[in-house]
Enzyme design. Structure first.
Site, PDB file in Angstrom:
ATOM      1  CG  ASP A 110      -0.253  -0.152   2.535  1.00  0.00           C
ATOM      2  OD1 ASP A 110       0.746  -0.882   2.609  1.00  0.00           O
ATOM      3  OD2 ASP A 110      -0.702   0.466   3.526  1.00  0.00           O
ATOM      4  CG  HIS A 159       5.351   7.979   6.251  1.00  0.00           C
ATOM      5  ND1 HIS A 159       4.389   7.684   7.193  1.00  0.00           N
ATOM      6  CD2 HIS A 159       5.723   6.779   5.752  1.00  0.00           C
ATOM      7  CE1 HIS A 159       4.221   6.379   7.266  1.00  0.00           C
ATOM      8  NE2 HIS A 159       5.025   5.798   6.403  1.00  0.00           N
ATOM      9  NE  ARG A 206      18.127  -4.803  18.367  1.00  0.00           N
ATOM     10  CZ  ARG A 206      17.689  -5.212  19.546  1.00  0.00           C
ATOM     11  NH1 ARG A 206      16.478  -5.719  19.667  1.00  0.00           N
ATOM     12  NH2 ARG A 206      18.440  -5.125  20.619  1.00  0.00           N
ATOM     13  CD  GLU A 213       2.928  -1.111   7.752  1.00  0.00           C
ATOM     14  OE1 GLU A 213       2.998  -1.127   8.995  1.00  0.00           O
ATOM     15  OE2 GLU A 213       3.096  -0.060   7.094  1.00  0.00           O
ATOM     16  CD  GLU A 214       2.424   3.258   5.650  1.00  0.00           C
ATOM     17  OE1 GLU A 214       2.359   3.658   6.819  1.00  0.00           O
ATOM     18  OE2 GLU A 214       3.480   3.218   4.996  1.00  0.00           O
TER      19      GLU A 214
HETATM   20 NI    NI Z   1       6.394   1.257   5.524  1.00  0.00          NI
END
Ligand code: NI
Length: 403
Positions: free
Chosen positions: A91, A376, A189, A149-150
């Protein structure tokens, strides 16, 4: 527990690299096509058509329309074996692109400003490569193209619709192109990589009145200000200082004029933390503080608190696998950035709650080329050299895990 036996002799790394380098112009082309047609969460229709069309062209079996616009590609090796998954998000964001590039967004007010176009292109290229080298791995690789996802959380409905089942996924990896890190580095990690994301909304109801006659009012701005300050003591005084956490009040709206005491104040904010033991804690503690302060002043309140994403927790063994492969891909242990934690969140965490896996950051900034704007940002873009590196890491993880 996942057991991993690394066998560098088994995997012909120079062959993989040479082939992916040949593929690079196409990966860039796919990424740019996706970049021109960005779509918001759960509306990735053109994107999912693009992915499906490529998979079909390459003879890869896939399922479309999972969680509205998700796609699941399944690629089997020529021998039975383990089941591995790769996850990419598709997205874009409601941002007007300000880059002046030939592949600029053609959708007004929508932009791939987080690099998910790159994630989709990397996953596609990985699918392409694996489908042409089925002798090089055993078992099955599932490639999950996830919508939304956002903030909307496309991972959960993908899981609910069974993408990790039948055959059952044993390990999962995913990456984020990362402009925090320069090209040629990888942040990986074990344990927490990204924070839990929780949100709140608070309305304080006081009693409005004349700015010069406070004794007749309950000042929602004064009550709200005390609450903002007191909320900071949760991190400073309630949680273990060894743990990291953030309480941010992002909005505070109140009042209409300089000489009027505001009747109500409205706030929203976010809470972040790494340690899953704090699940449920912040909302409860915040309400105690809000209740106490409101009562002290005779104000009332409405408080809403909700958990958006859990922390992104990497499995030790799979993180080791990614690290050992990535070290080779960036050609130097100096390219590895283990201190790459961020309080940002990601719904990859839902997949990692289901199966052991590893999410990692792939350095993609190149200040010399002017490609270093943060995610962003309306001028966000990344160094596309990172695309091939991402494919190489994914392919090598598959060939190591699925021996
Ligand atoms: Ni992202």
């Amino acid at each position: 527990m996942v057991s991993i036996s690394l066998n560098p002799l088994f995997v012909d790394t120079s062959r993989i690299r040479a082939e992916i380098r040949t593929l690079q112009p196409q990966i860039v082309e796919w990424r740019r096509s996706l970049h021109q047609k960005p779509e918001l969460g759960f509306r990735e229709l053109l994107t999912s058509d693009f992915v499906a069309q490529k998979l079909q062209e390459w003879g890869i079996s896939f399922q479309k329309g999972i969680a509205k616009t998700g796609v699941l590609a399944t690629i089997s090796g020529n021998r039975p074996g383990r089941v591995f998954a790769i996850r990419a998000d598709m997205d874009a964001l409601p941002i007007q692109e300000e880059n002046d590039v030939p592949y600029k967004s053609q959708h007004d007010g929508v932009m791939h400003a987080c690099g998910h176009d790159g994630h989709t292109a990397i996953a596609l290229a990985t699918a392409y490569y694996l489908s042409h080298h089925r002798d090089n791995f055993a078992g099955t690789v599932k490639i999950i193209f996830q919508p939304a996802e956002e903030g909307l959380g496309g991972a959960e409905p993908m899981i609910a619709e069974g993408v990790l089942k039948n055959p059952d996924v044993e390990a999962i990896v995913g990456l984020h192109l990362w402009n925090v890190l320069p090209l040629g580095t990888v942040g990986v990690r074990a344990g927490a990589l990204m924070a839990a994301v929780e949100c709140f909304e608070l309305t304080i109801h006081g009693k409005g009145g004349h700015g010069a006659i406070p004794q007749q009012t309950i000042d929602s701005v004064v009550v709200g200000s005390q609450i903002v300050s007191a909320l900071q003591t949760i991190v400073a005084r309630n949680i273990d200082p060894i743990d990291s956490a953030v309480v941010t009040v992002g909005e505070f709206h109140a009042g209409t004029a300089h000489n009027v005491i505001a009747d109500t104040a409205h706030m929203t904010g976010t809470v972040r933390y790494f340690n899953p033991a704090y699940k449920g804690y912040f909302g409860q503690r915040m309400e105690q503080i809000i209740k106490g302060i409101c009562e002290a002043h005779g104000a009332t309140y409405e408080f809403k608190y909700w958990e958006l994403y859990p922390p992104v927790m990497n499995d030790g063994a799979i993180a080791n696998l990614v690290r050992s492969v990535a070290e080779d891909v960036v050609e130097s242990p100096l390219g590895m950035v283990p201190e790459c934690q961020t309080m940002g969140g990601e719904d990859m965490s839902f997949f990692l709650q289901e199966v052991p896996g590893c999410y990692f950051f792939l350095g993609s900034a190149n200040a010399v080329k002017g490609l270093a704007y943060p995610h962003h940002h309306p001028r966000f873009d990344f160094d596309e050299t990172a695309l091939g590196m991402g494919v190489e890491i994914f392919v090598r993880c598959v060939e190591e895990f699925c021996q």
